[in-house]
Design an enzyme around this catalytic site. Structure first.
Site, PDB file in Angstrom:
ATOM      1  N   ASP A  91       0.839  -1.200   0.000  1.00 43.35           N
ATOM      2  CA  ASP A  91       0.000   0.000   0.000  1.00 43.35           C
ATOM      3  C   ASP A  91       0.874   1.250   0.000  1.00 43.35           C
ATOM      4  O   ASP A  91       1.571   1.516   0.984  1.00 43.35           O
ATOM      5  CB  ASP A  91      -0.893  -0.043   1.253  1.00 43.35           C
ATOM      6  CG  ASP A  91      -2.050   0.936   1.168  1.00 43.35           C
ATOM      7  OD1 ASP A  91      -2.099   1.711   0.201  1.00 43.35           O
ATOM      8  OD2 ASP A  91      -2.899   0.922   2.073  1.00 43.35           O
ATOM      9  N   ASP A  92       0.889   1.989  -1.110  1.00 39.43           N
ATOM     10  CA  ASP A  92       1.676   3.239  -1.229  1.00 39.43           C
ATOM     11  C   ASP A  92       3.183   2.990  -1.338  1.00 39.43           C
ATOM     12  O   ASP A  92       3.974   3.835  -0.902  1.00 39.43           O
ATOM     13  CB  ASP A  92       1.480   4.156   0.002  1.00 39.43           C
ATOM     14  CG  ASP A  92       0.179   4.936  -0.013  1.00 39.43           C
ATOM     15  OD1 ASP A  92      -0.609   4.758  -0.949  1.00 39.43           O
ATOM     16  OD2 ASP A  92      -0.040   5.727   0.921  1.00 39.43           O
ATOM     17  N   CYS A 148      -5.178   4.869  -3.959  1.00 35.99           N
ATOM     18  CA  CYS A 148      -5.480   3.495  -3.545  1.00 35.99           C
ATOM     19  C   CYS A 148      -6.710   2.901  -4.213  1.00 35.99           C
ATOM     20  O   CYS A 148      -6.642   1.895  -4.913  1.00 35.99           O
ATOM     21  CB  CYS A 148      -5.655   3.406  -2.027  1.00 35.99           C
ATOM     22  SG  CYS A 148      -4.250   4.035  -1.100  1.00 35.99           S
ATOM     23  N   ASP A 157      -0.103  -0.488  -5.002  1.00 35.72           N
ATOM     24  CA  ASP A 157      -1.251   0.175  -5.638  1.00 35.72           C
ATOM     25  C   ASP A 157      -0.912   1.545  -6.196  1.00 35.72           C
ATOM     26  O   ASP A 157      -1.613   2.073  -7.053  1.00 35.72           O
ATOM     27  CB  ASP A 157      -2.456   0.247  -4.678  1.00 35.72           C
ATOM     28  CG  ASP A 157      -2.146   0.959  -3.365  1.00 35.72           C
ATOM     29  OD1 ASP A 157      -0.997   1.397  -3.166  1.00 35.72           O
ATOM     30  OD2 ASP A 157      -3.058   1.051  -2.524  1.00 35.72           O
ATOM     31  N   ASN A 158       0.132   2.175  -5.723  1.00 35.48           N
ATOM     32  CA  ASN A 158       0.590   3.454  -6.300  1.00 35.48           C
ATOM     33  C   ASN A 158       1.966   3.776  -5.738  1.00 35.48           C
ATOM     34  O   ASN A 158       2.429   3.128  -4.804  1.00 35.48           O
ATOM     35  CB  ASN A 158      -0.381   4.607  -6.005  1.00 35.48           C
ATOM     36  CG  ASN A 158      -0.816   4.722  -4.557  1.00 35.48           C
ATOM     37  OD1 ASN A 158      -1.947   4.375  -4.204  1.00 35.48           O
ATOM     38  ND2 ASN A 158       0.086   5.168  -3.689  1.00 35.48           N
TER      39      ASN A 158
END
Length: 540
Positions: free
Chosen positions: A41-42, A77, A312-313
């Site tokens: 995540d991130d 997200c 996700d990014n």
């Protein structure tokens, strides 16, 4: 004779054991491959996000392929996760930001998109047992959208985090029943809980069907709570001081220009601290990967299992004087790690093809033997790239799109900035606004490494970067680049913003098969005919 008969008996027992084992063993050998998808995540890749993951690099990257040009179509997200699950661009799955109003885990998403996600197809059409553990979508579990009792179609085993990433004091939906966790490291630290649930699944699942696992960690998302044994790691590490760190984003969209340069000492201290803590949280992900690979090896399943690792990014820490966040159009926010190992993938490879997270669904369905022509997905299967097919024709561009989040009122911390801004820091640097709504064509061809972006604001602001000459995207060349390229890019952007399925995979501006008719540009409503339409934003 007795010795001979004893030996014969042992042989007989061995043969009997083989006969007992053989159906499962034979099934395992002829079965479709298993797939594991680890989603962080991130986690950036441009600013060193993979550096702390030594075990992951050894067990996945060195045993397989690293995609060095892997991107997300939206650097946030919920839209990005929806793209992974559906294989579609945001304008086709209609999840535009992290809010229920932006369709994040909304009733509409549940009705229109969830039944057709790739895990749903794996379970219903391909006979896979499916397992999910971790953060799903930011608004999952919202009371207005069914609460944690809602289990999306396609999951045999469901251990999903309510709402957004946390490490302690969270609620999990365990197959639709709420389970509350506290703050005791040994039983509650979420990354470790996900690891343990994953190992339990591998221990107790059926051995007669292939499996798909999606493990979605909170790390390295805020609040960046490291496991106790890692809280002192990386004491001397600080955010990279690359050439776009702590500089004014001149010639950029107003939201970037409003960042204060140079940043205050407290802002720099804050982002260095965040950078360090992000790395600390990733050490527990590294442990999870090691446990998972060891368990697959112990089970004799590693050789028939594809393992995908991605995020996700991306993320930024001080680039163009924006302290910390994602959601901007630049490389540091849209580029992500993507590592894959598995059957038929040679070790220690890098691949430079332009790939996006909309490709993950088609790839995994392709591995499962599903006919991709039956799907409405915008992405392409990576399987030919994974297995080294030299004759594959690949894309040279893809679409990035984002709808800014903002409120009609002004931000209480920064009333002087007026209405429409959000995610503001104490020194009134804001990371988002409702007109931070943009779309880009990101091109990577033999001749051009280019990004062309248009903002949906009163200025119709344009940013263009030649990344060959300017990899850190400091100089916006919109006013100096050849006019014909601008026109072609504008037209290509309109095409991609209205594409669906196969039309999202047509030749890019610099491809041999590209067709450009300037007359089409001036039909309907002039040059910028198609923006994010009101319909696509409502998600109807």
């Amino acid at each position: 004779a007795a010795a001979m008969s004893a030996a014969a008996a042992v042989r007989g027992l061995a043969l009997a054991a083989l006969l007992v084992l053989s159906p499962a063993t034979a099934a395992r050998q002829t079965r479709r491959p298993n797939v594991v998808l680890i989603l962080t995540d991130d986690q950036d890749v441009c600013l060193g996000g993979m550096t702390p993951l030594r075990k992951t690099n050894a067990l996945i990257a060195r045993m397989g392929v690293t995609f060095v040009n892997a991107y997300v179509p939206s650097a946030l997200c919920c839209p990005s996760r929806a793209s992974i699950l559906t294989g579609k661009y945001p304008h086709n799955h209609h999840v535009v930001n992290n809010t229920l109003e932006g369709n994040c885990s909304s009733k509409l998403w549940q009705k229109i998109q969830e039944p057709y996600t790739f895990p749903a197809l794996l379970k219903t059409m391909c006979g896979y047992q499916t397992f999910f553990a971790g953060k799903y979508l930011n608004e999952y579990g919202a009371e207005d959208a069914g609460g944690v009792g809602h289990v999306p179609p396609g999951w045999s085993f469901w251990y999903a985090l309510e709402k957004n990433s946390k490490y302690y004091n969270y609620t999990l939906s365990v197959n639709g029943k709420a389970r509350r966790h506290g703050e005791n490291y040994s039983v509650d630290y979420l990354t470790d809980v996900l690891a343990n649930m994953s190992l339990d699944f591998l221990e107790y699942k059926s051995n007669f069907e292939p499996f798909f696992m999606m493990i979605s960690t909170p790390a390295p998302h805020s609040p960046w709570t490291a496991a106790p044994q890692y809280k002192k790691s990386f004491q001397n590490v600080s955010a990279p001081r690359n050439s776009n760190f702590n500089i004014h984003g001149k010639n950029k969209h107003w939201l970037i220009r409003q960042a204060k340069t140079p940043m205050t000492n407290s802002s720099i201290q804050f982002l260095d601290d965040a950078y360090r803590k992000r790395w600390q949280t990733l050490l527990s992900v590294d442990d999870l990967i090691e446990k998972l690979v060891k368990k697959l090896e112990l089970n004799g399943e590693l050789d028939n299992t594809y393992i995908f690792y991605t995020s996700d990014n991306g993320y930024h820490t001080g680039q163009f004087s924006l302290p910390i966040d994602k959601r901007q159009l630049y490389e540091f926010d849209i580029k992500v790690p993507l590592l894959v190992r598995g059957p038929g993938i040679k070790p220690n490879q890098t691949n430079k093809m332009l790939v996006a997270n909309i490709d993950l669904g088609p790839t995994i369905l392709d591995i499962a033997g599903y006919d991709l022509n039956k799907t409405q997905m915008d992405g392409m299967s990576l399987l030919p790239l994974l297995t080294g097919d030299k004759n594959v024709t690949w894309r040279s561009d893809f679409l990035v799109e984002y709808q800014g989040e903002g409120y009609n009122g002004s931000d209480p911390t920064c009333p002087g900035l007026g209405p429409g801004v959000t995610h503001c820091f104490p020194d009134c640097v804001c990371e988002d606004s409702y007109n931070n709504t943009y779309a880009c064509v990101r091109t990577l061809s033999t001749s051009w490494d280019l990004q062309y972006c248009e903002f949906d604001d009163r200025e119709v602001f344009v940013e263009v970067y030649n990344l060959t000459a300017d990899p850190h995207q400091i100089n916006n060349i919109a006013k100096t680049i050849d006019q014909e390229i601008l026109e072609k890019m504008n037209y290509r952007l309109m095409m991609l913003q209205s594409c669906s399925g196969a039309t999202c995979r047509t030749p890019g501006v610099f491809d041999p098969g590209y067709r450009f008719d300037p007359r089409l540009m001036f039909s309907n409503h002039g040059v910028r005919a198609r923006r994010f339409s009101a319909q696509s934003l409502k998600g109807t």
